[in-house]
Design a protein around this motif. Structure first.
Motif, mmCIF file in Angstrom:
data_model
loop_
_atom_site.group_PDB
_atom_site.id
_atom_site.type_symbol
_atom_site.label_atom_id
_atom_site.label_comp_id
_atom_site.label_asym_id
_atom_site.label_seq_id
_atom_site.Cartn_x
_atom_site.Cartn_y
_atom_site.Cartn_z
ATOM 1 N N ALA A 1 0.821 -1.211 0.000
ATOM 2 C CA ALA A 1 0.000 0.000 0.000
ATOM 3 C C ALA A 1 0.852 1.257 0.000
ATOM 4 C CB ALA A 1 -0.935 -0.005 1.213
ATOM 5 N N LEU A 2 2.013 1.194 0.645
ATOM 6 C CA LEU A 2 2.923 2.344 0.714
ATOM 7 C C LEU A 2 4.362 1.837 0.559
ATOM 8 C CD1 LEU A 2 1.360 4.415 3.642
ATOM 9 C CD2 LEU A 2 1.564 5.153 1.264
ATOM 10 N N PRO A 3 4.773 1.510 -0.654
ATOM 11 C CA PRO A 3 6.113 0.944 -0.854
ATOM 12 C C PRO A 3 7.207 1.878 -0.346
ATOM 13 C CG PRO A 3 4.771 0.735 -2.843
ATOM 14 C CD PRO A 3 4.014 1.631 -1.909
ATOM 15 N N GLY A 4 8.086 1.333 0.482
ATOM 16 C CA GLY A 4 9.230 2.092 0.966
ATOM 17 C C GLY A 4 8.897 3.199 1.938
ATOM 18 N N PHE A 5 7.668 3.231 2.444
ATOM 19 C CA PHE A 5 7.270 4.342 3.313
ATOM 20 C C PHE A 5 7.963 4.260 4.667
ATOM 21 C CE2 PHE A 5 4.526 6.009 6.694
ATOM 22 C CZ PHE A 5 4.383 7.318 6.274
ATOM 23 N N ALA A 6 8.312 5.431 5.173
ATOM 24 C CA ALA A 6 8.787 5.576 6.539
ATOM 25 C C ALA A 6 8.312 6.926 7.047
ATOM 26 C CB ALA A 6 10.310 5.479 6.607
ATOM 27 N N GLY A 7 7.788 6.953 8.250
ATOM 28 C CA GLY A 7 7.325 8.215 8.804
ATOM 29 C C GLY A 7 6.026 8.056 9.562
ATOM 30 N N GLU A 8 5.376 9.208 9.833
ATOM 31 C CA GLU A 8 4.135 9.228 10.603
ATOM 32 C C GLU A 8 2.977 8.706 9.758
ATOM 33 O OE1 GLU A 8 3.741 10.059 13.716
ATOM 34 O OE2 GLU A 8 5.723 10.916 14.170
ATOM 35 N N ILE A 9 2.174 7.847 10.362
ATOM 36 C CA ILE A 9 1.004 7.313 9.689
ATOM 37 C C ILE A 9 -0.086 7.096 10.739
ATOM 38 C CG2 ILE A 9 1.678 4.877 9.920
ATOM 39 C CD1 ILE A 9 0.601 4.529 7.013
#
Length: 417
Positions: free
Chosen positions: A23-31
């Protein structure tokens, strides 16, 4: 902490982690994760909190429609406290049950509250815990209304609204798989009694699925059909995007080229008009199908028409879609959105208001015909009123002092799922 691919959690759990990552490839951070306290959303929260690089915050809406709602929000808060997950409970302020479709009203309020909360914290992504069963139930509910493609593929995996991207990463997952996630971790959840209340169509549809299973009409099979329909819908939306690129936005109205419309496929024209109306009115739902067909006929004939707060105006060799004057929102104080979409900035004074320019304001605009816009369009633009007199028309004469604009720009806005 167990992450995706770690430990012996089985193929089903590995697939759930893979769905989050996809759903969010490579995502890092606030979610953010919207959590009701039910099994689906509690499992999503648990899984999201174990994703590497994700800094999760949880948000719960206490809609106040059931006595159990406060206890469910407290359940989520206790779980988050044990995991060190920031959590907020938002309350829907209303005076009793709202009129009309209660479930739809609660859903709209929930998304609005969560969207405002996320934007205020700079969170750009919110996860929702809809599953394959939700897909199947929605498809069957659409059949009860003789719905077309849009109604049968209503649950979208993602969409962006108001600067927030909403994601449903578990549409391919079963509720049983999610309950196993919770059981393996010793996490409790709440059961919503409305899921068994026959007053609600979704509860009746959920029960109807059980005797269909021997025929092969299972939640998983229906979810696959819904996903296939969603792909077709997405293709039509991309074609609509291309058609929308030929629409010119001016002063909060839309200029359509009759020559382009004459060669536009009827279904794409229908979708283009619906998108235009959603952008103009910010209405959460489209008008009735028969009314839309009447508007399409007027477009094809190059004739004036009015529908759901929107006017179709043939003028200056084009077709214009603009707000209907009597449907415009009331005057608002400086800093507030006027008509649900206009933001006006400038050197306001105490007592100033933003309201429609109207005929009175237009008389104060020198040589308004030079703007090359139909009078109907100009009447529906905002003006700054001071002690009953117009002092600025920011949509027509923007400058260093006064500015006015509509966001998002067309064609960014779709009818919300």
């Amino acid at each position: 902490m167990i992450g995706p691919g770690q430990g012996d959690k089985g193929a089903a759990e590995a697939a759930l982690f893979a769905a989050l990552g996809a759903a969010l490839p490579g995502f890092a951070g606030e979610i953010a994760v919207a959590v009701s306290g039910g099994g689906d959303s509690m499992a999503l929260l648990a899984l999201a909190s174990e994703m590497p690089g994700w800094r999760v915050q949880a948000v719960t809406v206490d809609h106040g429609l059931r006595a159990e709602a406060a206890a469910e929000a407290a359940l989520v808060a206790r779980f988050c406290a044990t995991r060190g997950i920031p959590h907020a409970t938002l309350r829907w302020q209303h005076d009793g049950a709202p009129p009309g479709n209660l479930m739809q009203a609660a859903r709209r309020a929930r998304l609005s509250l969560i969207g405002d909360w996320a934007r205020g914290r700079g969170i750009a992504h919110v996860l929702l815990a809809h599953t394959a069963q939700d897909q199947a139930e929605t498809l069957l509910m659409g059949l009860t209304r003789a719905a077309g493609l849009d109604g049968l593929s209503r649950i979208r995996p993602r969409w962006t609204e108001g600067g927030v991207t909403w994601l449903r990463p578990l549409l391919g997952a079963s509720r049983d798989d999610l309950r196993r996630v919770l059981t393996a971790r010793g996490i409790g959840w709440a059961e919503d009694p409305t899921n068994r209340d026959d007053r609600f169509l979704r509860a009746r549809v959920r029960k109807a699925l059980q005797p269909l299973a021997p025929l092969g009409i299972t939640a998983a099979a229906l979810a696959q059909s819904a996903a296939a329909l969603a792909q077709s819908r997405a293709a039509l939306e991309r074609m609509t995007d291309r058609a929308a690129a030929g629409v010119e936005e001016r002063a909060g109205a839309l200029r359509l080229d009759p020559a382009q419309l004459a060669t536009t496929d009827p279904e794409i024209l229908r979708r283009l008009l619906l998108r235009a109306m959603a952008w103009l009115t910010r209405a959460p739902h489209a008008p009735r199908a028969q009314s839309v067909q009447t508007l399409i006929a007027a477009v094809q004939a190059g004739q004036a028409a009015t529908l759901a707060g929107v006017r179709l105006v043939p003028a200056k060799g084009a077709l214009w879609l603009c707000r209907e004057a009597r449907a415009l929102g009331p005057a608002v104080a400086p800093g507030q959105l006027w008509d649900g979409r206009w933001q006006v900035r400038g050197p306001f004074q105490a007592g100033d208001e933003v309201a429609a320019l109207g005929a009175t304001g237009l008389r104060a605009v020198p040589d308004w015909r030079a703007y090359g816009l139909p009078r109907t369009v100009l009447l529906a633009t905002p003006a700054v009123w001071r002690q009953g007199h117009p002092v600025a028309a920011p949509a027509l004469t923007p400058g260093p002092d006064w500015q006015g604009g509509v966001a998002p720009a067309f064609p960014a806005l779709h009818i919300a799922p």
